[in-house]
Design a protein around this motif. Structure first.
Motif, PDB file in Angstrom:
ATOM      1  N   SER A 159       3.306  -4.244  -9.481  1.00 48.64           N
ATOM      2  CA  SER A 159       2.378  -3.374 -10.205  1.00 48.64           C
ATOM      3  C   SER A 159       2.329  -1.986  -9.594  1.00 48.64           C
ATOM      4  N   PHE A 160       2.150  -1.945  -8.280  1.00 53.66           N
ATOM      5  CA  PHE A 160       2.077  -0.641  -7.629  1.00 53.66           C
ATOM      6  C   PHE A 160       3.457   0.011  -7.531  1.00 53.66           C
ATOM      7  N   GLY A 161       4.505  -0.800  -7.522  1.00 56.17           N
ATOM      8  CA  GLY A 161       5.854  -0.237  -7.506  1.00 56.17           C
ATOM      9  C   GLY A 161       6.138   0.590  -8.746  1.00 56.17           C
ATOM     10  N   LEU A 162       5.561   0.191  -9.884  1.00 57.46           N
ATOM     11  CA  LEU A 162       5.722   0.980 -11.106  1.00 57.46           C
ATOM     12  C   LEU A 162       5.187   2.396 -10.908  1.00 57.46           C
ATOM     13  N   LEU A 163       4.050   2.514 -10.238  1.00 63.46           N
ATOM     14  CA  LEU A 163       3.461   3.837  -9.997  1.00 63.46           C
ATOM     15  C   LEU A 163       4.294   4.635  -8.999  1.00 63.46           C
ATOM     16  N   HIS A 164       4.765   3.978  -7.959  1.00 63.59           N
ATOM     17  CA  HIS A 164       5.588   4.678  -6.970  1.00 63.59           C
ATOM     18  C   HIS A 164       6.872   5.201  -7.612  1.00 63.59           C
ATOM     19  N   GLY A 165       7.390   4.493  -8.610  1.00 61.44           N
ATOM     20  CA  GLY A 165       8.581   4.969  -9.314  1.00 61.44           C
ATOM     21  C   GLY A 165       8.342   6.290 -10.012  1.00 61.44           C
ATOM     22  N   PHE A 166       7.133   6.484 -10.567  1.00 60.99           N
ATOM     23  CA  PHE A 166       6.805   7.772 -11.182  1.00 60.99           C
ATOM     24  C   PHE A 166       6.788   8.881 -10.129  1.00 60.99           C
ATOM     25  N   GLY A 167       6.363   8.527  -8.909  1.00 61.17           N
ATOM     26  CA  GLY A 167       6.398   9.513  -7.828  1.00 61.17           C
ATOM     27  C   GLY A 167       7.814   9.921  -7.483  1.00 61.17           C
ATOM     28  N   PHE A 168       8.738   8.956  -7.416  1.00 61.34           N
ATOM     29  CA  PHE A 168      10.145   9.274  -7.170  1.00 61.34           C
ATOM     30  C   PHE A 168      10.709  10.131  -8.301  1.00 61.34           C
ATOM     31  N   ALA A 169      10.324   9.801  -9.536  1.00 60.63           N
ATOM     32  CA  ALA A 169      10.847  10.530 -10.690  1.00 60.63           C
ATOM     33  C   ALA A 169      10.396  11.983 -10.677  1.00 60.63           C
ATOM     34  N   GLY A 170       9.177  12.230 -10.182  1.00 61.03           N
ATOM     35  CA  GLY A 170       8.710  13.614 -10.101  1.00 61.03           C
ATOM     36  C   GLY A 170       9.594  14.459  -9.209  1.00 61.03           C
ATOM     37  N   ALA A 171      10.007  13.883  -8.073  1.00 61.82           N
ATOM     38  CA  ALA A 171      10.901  14.613  -7.171  1.00 61.82           C
ATOM     39  C   ALA A 171      12.267  14.814  -7.805  1.00 61.82           C
ATOM     40  N   LEU A 172      12.779  13.783  -8.476  1.00 55.77           N
ATOM     41  CA  LEU A 172      14.107  13.874  -9.080  1.00 55.77           C
ATOM     42  C   LEU A 172      14.122  14.875 -10.229  1.00 55.77           C
ATOM     43  N   SER A 173      13.029  14.958 -10.985  1.00 55.01           N
ATOM     44  CA  SER A 173      12.984  15.913 -12.097  1.00 55.01           C
ATOM     45  C   SER A 173      13.012  17.344 -11.593  1.00 55.01           C
ATOM     46  N   GLU A 174      12.436  17.593 -10.399  1.00 61.14           N
ATOM     47  CA  GLU A 174      12.478  18.936  -9.820  1.00 61.14           C
ATOM     48  C   GLU A 174      13.885  19.277  -9.337  1.00 61.14           C
ATOM     49  N   ILE A 175      14.610  18.276  -8.874  1.00 58.29           N
ATOM     50  CA  ILE A 175      15.978  18.504  -8.417  1.00 58.29           C
ATOM     51  C   ILE A 175      16.902  18.760  -9.598  1.00 58.29           C
ATOM     52  N   GLY A 176      16.747  17.954 -10.656  1.00 56.81           N
ATOM     53  CA  GLY A 176      17.606  18.092 -11.826  1.00 56.81           C
ATOM     54  C   GLY A 176      18.732  17.072 -11.816  1.00 56.81           C
TER      55      GLY A 176
END
Length: 338
Positions: free
Chosen positions: A244-261
């Motif tokens: 359950s909490f891993g789903l939220l942590h994945g959004f955190g990883f995605a935020g960093a990746l979206s900034e990188i491109g």
């Protein structure tokens, strides 16, 4: 008693150090060079923010390009960006592309560039390698070389993610249940990382970061209250909690990746490479925790199992330390809403 006091002092020092720092290290810089014709390129240059100013690094194009550097940056979405049109009469292979003063920092720069329209390539510059000559073959290897280290560095610089994993290690004593919980956490954040990066699901980053801190507060409370009466939810269903909490942590990883491109010609491979880097970093952290625990027991003879045993003074100190740090992050991130 002396060892217990030393443990308390060490944890207090750790809390003081962590709360003075951000949950994540500086994001990497990002340079994108898009071909408009055989001699003309559009340049987008993004630098991290450092105390309200752009990091003192500068992208410099090959010698035949004009202009080689861009105008003064403007602040946008937690980074400083600038853009310009460069004309390179001999193409992009007339000399090295460099990031000046990168060797004086601890950050990296992701470079995506086209020699010709439609031939996008990826490279990564570091303080040890601040430039390269644009040449060589393109392909999947360049994506792996660029994105696996970025994922690895992101998880290791994400103290909040690592603290969540550390709390899981303390909370679950059974080996196979621990494997199941970490696997569930991995599967969950891989799913949301992919979904968010591909634009299938979107959540605002500020609430996501706050709930990530709240997830660590929850695990700290489970560490503190276990052993009192009925089994805790995390003891009964550890895989469900971590998923359950891993789903939220994945959004955190995605935020960093979206900034990188992501490279538009090979998004799946870049996504897989970044996630692979995250998993390598996570498994490396778990291995390091076990290695340090084994070494500490061999050297000092301290019964480290006291930290993981419910209702012992050592386990209470660790739970309060984890809870205190994560509560600070929670308050700080909620305050950021306003």
């Amino acid at each position: 008693m002396t060892r217990f006091c030393l443990l308390i002092a060490a944890l207090a020092f750790l809390c003081g150090s962590v709360t003075q720092s951000r949950a994540h290290a500086l994001e990497p810089g990002y340079l994108e060079i898009s071909a408009l014709s055989d001699t003309t390129w559009r340049v987008f240059w993004s630098r991290p923010d450092v105390d309200g100013r752009a990091m003192d690094i500068q992208a410099v194009l090959p010698a035949d390009c004009a202009p080689r550097s861009g105008p003064a940056p403007t602040f946008s979405n937690a980074a400083w960006t600038s853009g310009w049109i460069a004309v390179c009469t001999s193409g992009m292979t007339s000399g090295p592309l460099t990031i000046e003063k990168l060797e004086q920092t601890r950050t990296d720069v992701l470079v995506r560039y086209e020699i010709f329209p439609g031939e996008m390539r990826t490279s990564r510059l570091t303080p040890d390698q601040t430039g390269f000559i644009i040449e060589g073959e393109t392909g999947w290897k360049s994506v792996l070389v660029a994105y696996v280290p970025l994922g690895f560095e992101h998880i290791l610089s994400g103290v909040d993610h690592l603290l969540f994993v550390f709390a899981l290690l303390l909370l679950i004593s059974d080996g196979w249940r621990l494997v199941g919980a970490i696997t569930a956490f991995t599967v969950a954040h891989s799913l949301t990382l992919a979904a968010a990066t591909l634009g299938l699901v979107t959540l605002p980053p500020a609430p996501v970061e706050a709930v990530i801190a709240l997830s660590i507060v929850f695990l700290a409370s489970e560490l503190l209250l276990r052993g009192k009466g009925a089994p805790r939810l995390s003891e009964l269903y550890p895989w469900a909690i971590s998923f359950s909490f891993g789903l939220l942590h994945g959004f955190g990883f995605a935020g960093a990746l979206s900034e990188i491109g992501l490279p538009q010609w090979d998004i799946p491979l870049a996504l897989l490479s970044f996630n692979l880097g995250v998993e390598i970093g996570q498994l490396g952290f778990v291995a390091l925790v076990f290695a340090v625990g084994w070494a500490a027991k061999r050297v000092s003879g301290y019964p480290l199992h006291a930290i993981t045993t419910p209702q012992t003074p050592a386990s209470a100190v660790v739970a309060y330390a984890i809870g205190g740090v994560s509560a600070y992050w929670l308050v700080d991130r909620v305050a950021g809403f306003f």
